[in-house]
Design a protein around this motif. Sequence first.
Motif, PDB file in Angstrom:
ATOM      1  N   GLY B  40      12.016  51.059 -54.651  1.00 30.08           N
ATOM      2  CA  GLY B  40      12.789  51.701 -53.602  1.00 30.08           C
ATOM      3  C   GLY B  40      14.116  51.013 -53.471  1.00 30.08           C
ATOM      4  O   GLY B  40      14.544  50.283 -54.349  1.00 30.08           O
ATOM      5  N   SER B  41      14.755  51.226 -52.353  1.00 31.86           N
ATOM      6  CA  SER B  41      16.112  50.720 -52.244  1.00 31.86           C
ATOM      7  C   SER B  41      16.223  49.496 -51.352  1.00 31.86           C
ATOM      8  O   SER B  41      17.279  49.176 -50.879  1.00 31.86           O
ATOM      9  CB  SER B  41      16.993  51.843 -51.714  1.00 31.86           C
ATOM     10  N   ILE B  42      15.065  48.829 -51.114  1.00 33.86           N
ATOM     11  CA  ILE B  42      15.152  47.631 -50.287  1.00 33.86           C
ATOM     12  C   ILE B  42      15.470  46.444 -51.179  1.00 33.86           C
ATOM     13  O   ILE B  42      14.716  45.491 -51.285  1.00 33.86           O
ATOM     14  CB  ILE B  42      13.831  47.375 -49.525  1.00 33.86           C
ATOM     15  N   ASP B  55      13.747  46.256 -42.038  1.00 33.97           N
ATOM     16  CA  ASP B  55      13.417  47.021 -43.249  1.00 33.97           C
ATOM     17  C   ASP B  55      13.101  48.462 -42.891  1.00 33.97           C
ATOM     18  O   ASP B  55      13.520  49.408 -43.579  1.00 33.97           O
ATOM     19  CB  ASP B  55      12.199  46.419 -43.957  1.00 33.97           C
ATOM     20  N   LYS B  58      16.146  50.401 -42.124  1.00 37.51           N
ATOM     21  CA  LYS B  58      16.879  50.720 -43.358  1.00 37.51           C
ATOM     22  C   LYS B  58      16.236  51.934 -44.050  1.00 37.51           C
ATOM     23  O   LYS B  58      16.943  52.850 -44.485  1.00 37.51           O
ATOM     24  CB  LYS B  58      16.874  49.502 -44.274  1.00 37.51           C
ATOM     25  N   LEU B  59      14.902  51.912 -44.134  1.00 40.07           N
ATOM     26  CA  LEU B  59      14.203  53.047 -44.736  1.00 40.07           C
ATOM     27  C   LEU B  59      14.508  54.334 -43.981  1.00 40.07           C
ATOM     28  O   LEU B  59      14.746  55.384 -44.573  1.00 40.07           O
ATOM     29  CB  LEU B  59      12.689  52.804 -44.727  1.00 40.07           C
ATOM     30  N   GLU B  62      17.837  55.651 -44.783  1.00 35.20           N
ATOM     31  CA  GLU B  62      17.867  56.232 -46.129  1.00 35.20           C
ATOM     32  C   GLU B  62      17.171  57.589 -46.179  1.00 35.20           C
ATOM     33  O   GLU B  62      17.588  58.483 -46.906  1.00 35.20           O
ATOM     34  CB  GLU B  62      17.221  55.250 -47.115  1.00 35.20           C
ATOM     35  N   GLN B  67      16.889  60.282 -49.138  1.00 40.69           N
ATOM     36  CA  GLN B  67      16.282  59.494 -50.226  1.00 40.69           C
ATOM     37  C   GLN B  67      14.755  59.583 -50.157  1.00 40.69           C
ATOM     38  O   GLN B  67      14.114  58.984 -49.294  1.00 40.69           O
ATOM     39  CB  GLN B  67      16.739  58.047 -50.143  1.00 40.69           C
ATOM     40  N   ASP B  69      12.454  58.448 -52.175  1.00 41.41           N
ATOM     41  CA  ASP B  69      11.753  57.173 -52.450  1.00 41.41           C
ATOM     42  C   ASP B  69      11.476  56.430 -51.152  1.00 41.41           C
ATOM     43  O   ASP B  69      10.426  55.821 -50.971  1.00 41.41           O
ATOM     44  CB  ASP B  69      12.630  56.254 -53.319  1.00 41.41           C
ATOM     45  N   SER B  70      12.433  56.466 -50.272  1.00 41.89           N
ATOM     46  CA  SER B  70      12.308  55.741 -48.994  1.00 41.89           C
ATOM     47  C   SER B  70      11.232  56.379 -48.122  1.00 41.89           C
ATOM     48  O   SER B  70      10.518  55.683 -47.391  1.00 41.89           O
ATOM     49  CB  SER B  70      13.639  55.720 -48.253  1.00 41.89           C
ATOM     50  N   GLU B  73       7.991  55.118 -49.462  1.00 44.55           N
ATOM     51  CA  GLU B  73       7.781  53.716 -49.064  1.00 44.55           C
ATOM     52  C   GLU B  73       7.327  53.627 -47.617  1.00 44.55           C
ATOM     53  O   GLU B  73       6.406  52.867 -47.296  1.00 44.55           O
ATOM     54  CB  GLU B  73       9.072  52.922 -49.255  1.00 44.55           C
TER      55      GLU B  73
END
Lengths: 81, 233
Positions: B40-42, B55, B58-59, B62, B67, B69-70, B73
Amino acid sequence: MTSQESNLCDLLNDESFIRWMRGTSSDIEKKSWDKWLHTNNHKHQQLIKEAEKYLMMPFNTIDVEDEIPEEAKRLNTEIAK
Amino acid sequence: MNKEQTFNSEHLFNSPKHRRREGYPVIIKGIEVGDYYMLGSIGKLKDLKNLNNSDLDKLWSEIRKGQEDSLSELFCHSYTWLFNYGYKIVPRKAFIKDTLQELFLNLWKNRNSIKEAHSVKSYLLSSLRRIIFRKLRKHRNRTERNHTYKQNLFEEILNIEELMVHFELEQNKRDQLTLAIKSLSKRQREAVHLKFYNGLSNSEIAQVMNINKQSVYNHISKAIKNMQEIVSV
């Protein structure tokens, strides 16, 4: 409610105290609670011991980790439709 | 948390055996989790169970930007505690699984219009709660004549035997402890579950349960007082 119960209730309802117990408090909070601890050390140690018991209480939980991959796939399939 | 179930993210990120390739599933400790699951983008791969609030924020941000993927996650991170919360309201696995799917599908469909969440965790829990009760009302209307409608509302959130061990109580206190737990109202038990299992603040609990902060304080205090009489250290 006794004084001890009242103190414990107040502490467990205080987010700053819980953050300090969990090690996620700010520096200012940490200083403040560290100081509190050392004032009347014995009594406050006792309260911390009790608070910890509640914060670490075991709950009835269901282990569903094995389902996560399949359910995540299911979600992605629906999104892709 | 079972240590064997902890994901060793550093090892996975660097191991050729586990490095992600397009179209190939990622295996974690023998469990196939799908090629969308881990990357993912973390920044770097992290233990998805231990995401902190930052975190999660942030998800969330996103996801709002589209996004996918986020979203995966966030789903994987929150599945266990959301499931366990939902199951305490309606102890039917398939029902809760379907409801979680609906929750995240709605989140994705509405990603362009959802706002920054003050608390991602309490947003998800309150949304889940709302969907569950909506579905229950719908179900009750259809089946009330057959009396098949049932909800548990936080019965048996705590295991008496485990509590006896945890608080180091003598066996002769078992009945008192059982009574102390049973005497809590459903709202008090829900508040206790949200605070001590889900780790929510009183403000977050108020948001999830749609009550004011003082009521949360009262519920938690009553629960502690009930147990304190028996478990005093």
